[in-house]
Scaffold this active site. Sequence first.
Site, PDB file in Angstrom:
ATOM      1  N   THR A 116      69.328  18.789  44.620  1.00 20.66           N
ATOM      2  CA  THR A 116      69.699  17.450  45.068  1.00 20.66           C
ATOM      3  C   THR A 116      71.075  17.071  44.520  1.00 20.66           C
ATOM      4  OG1 THR A 116      68.443  16.517  43.214  1.00 20.66           O
ATOM      5  CG2 THR A 116      67.327  16.657  45.329  1.00 20.66           C
ATOM      6  N   ASP A 117      71.803  16.269  45.286  1.00 20.26           N
ATOM      7  CA  ASP A 117      73.171  15.899  44.923  1.00 20.26           C
ATOM      8  C   ASP A 117      73.191  14.683  44.003  1.00 20.26           C
ATOM      9  OD1 ASP A 117      73.967  17.937  46.636  1.00 20.26           O
ATOM     10  OD2 ASP A 117      74.092  16.585  48.353  1.00 20.26           O
ATOM     11  N   LYS A 118      74.387  14.268  43.651  1.00 24.59           N
ATOM     12  CA  LYS A 118      74.587  13.109  42.781  1.00 24.59           C
ATOM     13  C   LYS A 118      73.893  11.872  43.349  1.00 24.59           C
ATOM     14  CE  LYS A 118      78.274  10.074  41.087  1.00 24.59           C
ATOM     15  NZ  LYS A 118      79.725   9.795  41.108  1.00 24.59           N
ATOM     16  N   VAL A 120      70.841  11.352  44.127  1.00 19.75           N
ATOM     17  CA  VAL A 120      69.697  11.575  45.014  1.00 19.75           C
ATOM     18  C   VAL A 120      68.420  11.735  44.175  1.00 19.75           C
ATOM     19  CG1 VAL A 120      68.701  13.091  46.775  1.00 19.75           C
ATOM     20  CG2 VAL A 120      71.166  12.618  46.768  1.00 19.75           C
TER      21      VAL A 120
END
Length: 437
Positions: A116-118, A120
């Site tokens: 998962t990204d920043k 999220v």
Amino acid sequence: MNLVIPWKRTLFTSTQQCFNRLKTAKDRKEHFLKVNSWKATNEQEYEPLNQEERKPKKKVALLLGYNGSEYQGMQANPGTKSIEEELFKALVKVEAISKSNSVDPKKVQLMRAARTDKGVHASCNLVSLKMICQDKQIIKKLNDELPNSIRIWGYVETQRAFHAKTKCDSRIYEYLLPSYTLKSLGPPKELKLEPESEKDFKLLMENGTVARYISPTDQHTLSNFRIDQERFEKFKSAMSLFQGTHNFHNYTIARSFKEPASKRFMIDISVSDPMIIQDTEWISVKLHGQSFMLHQIRKMISMAMLSVRTGTSLSLLPKTFEAEKINIPKAPALGLLLERPVFQLYNGRVASKENRDSIDFDRYKDEIEAFKKENIYKKIFEHEKENREFDNFLAAIDSHIDTSYQYFNPEGIIPEQCILNTKYSVNKENGEDILSR
């Protein structure tokens, strides 16, 4: 005349005398310990260093959930605050990972199912690793050590070759957006040289250097908006166009139309009926795909959202899967969460051949739902009400609709000036790289 070199004779004699004195390997070892080791020091007695007790490790799938607001993403990166970094430190602290393996996550084969990204979130994610799990209280100890924003649900013993990423069949994500994001585009807001209140936010103009300030939309206006059926159906239709296999090179970064990895398979996309939460109407979108690229979901949501908002023909969406490169904005990370990774093939294999437990998040359904409600959904709704992140996003995009995003138009035509020429761009006619000619 033969010359005799005295020092050579002396050296030979001395060496020979040494071997005469130390005839056995045992004698030589005792001599070495006496002369060269810590035992040679008579002033202070030293104890040899204690070897760390070796404890058996097992390959496991560790099930967890988290609120990603304060983190730079799931994956550990030097100099950033990540979920994996917090998890690894906790595992070492509770001795689920030995001190000798604490220097590098690769030593225990740590791998995530979904990166998962920043910003999220994830109600369910999974990491595989070799873990010391003799302690029956290990999950409780981990949760006591971790911040409240990260929770461990449990673990499952797996095959030794289990790899969280490669054994994962697909991923299910959810995106929450307030329905006012689908409201018809109104007149542009006034751009001010200086802020008039602390709630005004900065907006960078086209060249990225000149700053202007915009006042946020009145909170009551946002809260009171209710979407009509026609606009809601158009949004559902827009999202359905992403189902199936398409080339999503425009929905990520640093990908060319020609790269095989740009093609992704969306298994199912569903849009729930609007729901009222804290006086604001929200819409939930569930996206089930084999895999997703960086920013892909946020760009998909943005494309559907802005197509409805600007009255754009949905004929635009299939064109975004073609070779021409365009800039699609990212919807806020705030509304995105990983619902769960899916391990259907792995579960079927172990069920038929081995006496092993399947990977089943539903065993922890009550704890997961409680965490999701209190630590993810509630935080999303509170953050939006306090910071109006979606309103700020729309204000920034609306100010560039007539320049950077002219492809949002009633005809769904992509103007020439919106087509990008980068090293990832491909000529629509012959498939050649544009900048290589």
